[in-house]
Design an enzyme around this catalytic site. Sequence first.
Site, PDB file in Angstrom:
ATOM      1  N   ASP A 152       4.658   7.858 -28.373  1.00 55.23           N
ATOM      2  CA  ASP A 152       3.727   6.888 -28.977  1.00 55.23           C
ATOM      3  C   ASP A 152       4.101   6.525 -30.415  1.00 55.23           C
ATOM      4  OD1 ASP A 152       2.194   7.233 -26.595  1.00 55.23           O
ATOM      5  OD2 ASP A 152       1.278   9.015 -27.487  1.00 55.23           O
TER       6      ASP A 152
ATOM      7  N   LYS B 159       7.849   2.701 -30.110  1.00 54.59           N
ATOM      8  CA  LYS B 159       9.213   2.358 -29.641  1.00 54.59           C
ATOM      9  C   LYS B 159       9.251   0.958 -29.037  1.00 54.59           C
ATOM     10  CE  LYS B 159       9.274   6.001 -26.953  1.00 54.59           C
ATOM     11  NZ  LYS B 159       8.109   6.761 -27.409  1.00 54.59           N
TER      12      LYS B 159
ATOM     13  N   GLY C 237       3.758   4.268 -21.676  1.00 55.07           N
ATOM     14  CA  GLY C 237       3.031   3.004 -21.669  1.00 55.07           C
ATOM     15  C   GLY C 237       3.250   2.257 -22.961  1.00 55.07           C
ATOM     16  N   HIS C 238       3.465   0.951 -22.840  1.00 56.84           N
ATOM     17  CA  HIS C 238       3.483   0.157 -24.058  1.00 56.84           C
ATOM     18  C   HIS C 238       2.843  -1.194 -23.786  1.00 56.84           C
ATOM     19  CE1 HIS C 238       7.661   0.091 -22.375  1.00 56.84           C
ATOM     20  NE2 HIS C 238       7.247  -1.119 -22.141  1.00 56.84           N
TER      21      HIS C 238
ATOM     22  N   GLN D 151       8.473   8.692 -24.032  1.00 53.67           N
ATOM     23  CA  GLN D 151       8.021   9.927 -24.704  1.00 53.67           C
ATOM     24  C   GLN D 151       8.819  10.147 -26.011  1.00 53.67           C
ATOM     25  OE1 GLN D 151       8.718  10.436 -20.999  1.00 53.67           O
ATOM     26  NE2 GLN D 151       6.736   9.480 -20.888  1.00 53.67           N
TER      27      GLN D 151
HETATM   28  P1  IMP Z   1       3.501  14.665 -18.190  1.00 52.75           P
HETATM   29  O1  IMP Z   1       4.686  13.945 -18.699  1.00 52.75           O
HETATM   30  O2  IMP Z   1       2.467  13.761 -17.580  1.00 52.75           O
HETATM   31  O3  IMP Z   1       3.858  15.825 -17.294  1.00 52.75           O
HETATM   32  O4  IMP Z   1       2.752  15.334 -19.445  1.00 52.75           O
HETATM   33  C1  IMP Z   1       3.335  16.378 -20.211  1.00 52.75           C
HETATM   34  C2  IMP Z   1       2.964  16.219 -21.672  1.00 52.75           C
HETATM   35  O5  IMP Z   1       3.605  15.046 -22.204  1.00 52.75           O
HETATM   36  C3  IMP Z   1       1.467  16.022 -21.920  1.00 52.75           C
HETATM   37  O6  IMP Z   1       1.128  16.643 -23.157  1.00 52.75           O
HETATM   38  C4  IMP Z   1       1.324  14.507 -22.056  1.00 52.75           C
HETATM   39  O7  IMP Z   1       0.203  14.139 -22.817  1.00 52.75           O
HETATM   40  C5  IMP Z   1       2.623  14.184 -22.766  1.00 52.75           C
HETATM   41  N1  IMP Z   1       3.079  12.809 -22.527  1.00 52.75           N
HETATM   42  C6  IMP Z   1       3.669  12.321 -21.408  1.00 52.75           C
HETATM   43  N2  IMP Z   1       3.966  11.026 -21.563  1.00 52.75           N
HETATM   44  C7  IMP Z   1       3.584  10.682 -22.799  1.00 52.75           C
HETATM   45  C8  IMP Z   1       3.680   9.457 -23.548  1.00 52.75           C
HETATM   46  O8  IMP Z   1       4.182   8.425 -23.104  1.00 52.75           O
HETATM   47  N3  IMP Z   1       3.177   9.521 -24.820  1.00 52.75           N
HETATM   48  C9  IMP Z   1       2.671  10.654 -25.356  1.00 52.75           C
HETATM   49  N4  IMP Z   1       2.567  11.809 -24.700  1.00 52.75           N
HETATM   50  C10 IMP Z   1       3.033  11.817 -23.427  1.00 52.75           C
END
Ligand code: IMP
Length: 359
Positions: A13, A16, A40-41, A225
Site C-alpha cells: 500500500d 505503487k 488492490g489499486h 505487496q
Molecule cells: P495474504 O497475502 O492474504 O495471505 O495475507 C498475508 C498478509 O499480507 C496479511 O497481513 C495481509 O494483510 C497482508 N497483505 C496481503 N496483500 C496485501 C496488500 O496488497 N497490501 C497490504 N497488505 C497486504
Amino acid sequence: MPLDIIVGAQWGDEGKGRMVDLLAAKADYVARFNGGDNAGHTVTVKDNTFKLHVVPSGIIHPHTISVIGNGVVLNPRTLLEEITTLLDAGVEVTPQRLRISHAAHLITPAHRALDSAQEAARGKDAIGTTMRGIGPAYTDKVARRGLRVGQMLDINTFEQSIHHHTENINRLLVEYYRTEPIDSHTITEEFVGYAKQLRPHIGDVSADLYNALSSGKRVLAEGAQGTLLDLDHGTYPFVTSSNPIAAGALSGLGIGIKHVGRIIGITKAFQTRVGAGPFPSEVAGKHAERLRGSGENPWDEYGTTTGRPRRVGWLDLVLLRYAVRINGFTELALTKLDILSGFDSQKLCKGYQAGGQHY
Ligand code: IMP
C-alpha cells in the site's frame, strides 16, 4: 532496453499503482510478477474510477501490453470481473493486450475456503490474511499439486483436475477443519467456463518478454505487496506467500538478470500495515487518526481489497535501509508526504534499542 522494476519498500500500500501509471506511459509492457487478488489499486479512466486487483494498471494506457507472470496466483473469477468492468469503461482488453503465463497458478473457491478455515484455526495467532486463498494456492504450488493456468488449454483433463482438487480440499475442510464443504460440481462447471473465456490470453510470457527486451522494448515489472511482506525476507510468519522483492520480478516473470535497469522502491512518508505482525513505530490516538484519515477519501488508509482500517505509524528508517539492501534500489519514490502537513510534531524512527544493543 532494460527491465525496470517497481517494488513496495514497506508492508504494501505504498502507492505503487500511481508510480506504475506514471512510468507505464513510456513502457511497452507492464508485467505483474507476484501475489494475487490480495493486492488492490484504484485506477481512474476518464470519469470512471475502479479498483483493480489482478489486471496490471498499465492496461489503461492504450499502447501497453499487460502481462500476468508465472509468479502470480490468479483468481479467474476476479480477473473476468475486472475485464468486464474495463470493457464497460471503454478500455480495450483483447487477448493481444492481456497475456497470462501458462505457468501461473490458479486460485479457486476451495483455496479461499481453506484460507478462512486456517485463519479461524489459528485463533489469536491469526495472520490477518486477506482471505483471498493466497496461502493455500501457493502451498499447492510448492507441494507440486497446484493447478496451472496452462491446464485450461485442455478442457477435458482440466475438468478432471479441478474436480479432483475441490474434492481433496473438501476432505480437509470437513474432516480436519470441521467446516462446510464447497460444491465441487458447481465449481468445476464454473472453472470450465473460465477456461473457455481465458484460453486466448494464455501463452509463454517469459519468451514474449525476452523477445520484447531483445528488440529494445521497455518492460515495467509491477510488484504487489511490499518487501516486509516477503515470504523469505519479511516479518515472517506475518507475511504473504510470495516474493514481492525485486528478485521476485526475475523468477516471477522468467527474465534473466542482465536485463535489469532501474529498481524503484516506493515508500510512504509514514508507515502502514494491514493484518497482524510487528510494527515498531506504530502510533495510536490522535496522530493515528490524522495519518489514517476518516475513510471518506480514496487516499485514506483503509484496505483497497478488504476495507480494513490500516495500522499506522511514523516512517521507520531502519526498515527502509533494510529494504534498500534487500532490493538494491537504484532510486526511491516518496509518496503521501502531503499527509504530514500541519502536524505540530512528527517522529522518524532512526534506530532500535533492544537488550542493551543499539541497531
Ligand atoms: P495474504 O497475502 O492474504 O495471505 O495475507 C498475508 C498478509 O499480507 C496479511 O497481513 C495481509 O494483510 C497482508 N497483505 C496481503 N496483500 C496485501 C496488500 O496488497 N497490501 C497490504 N497488505 C497486504
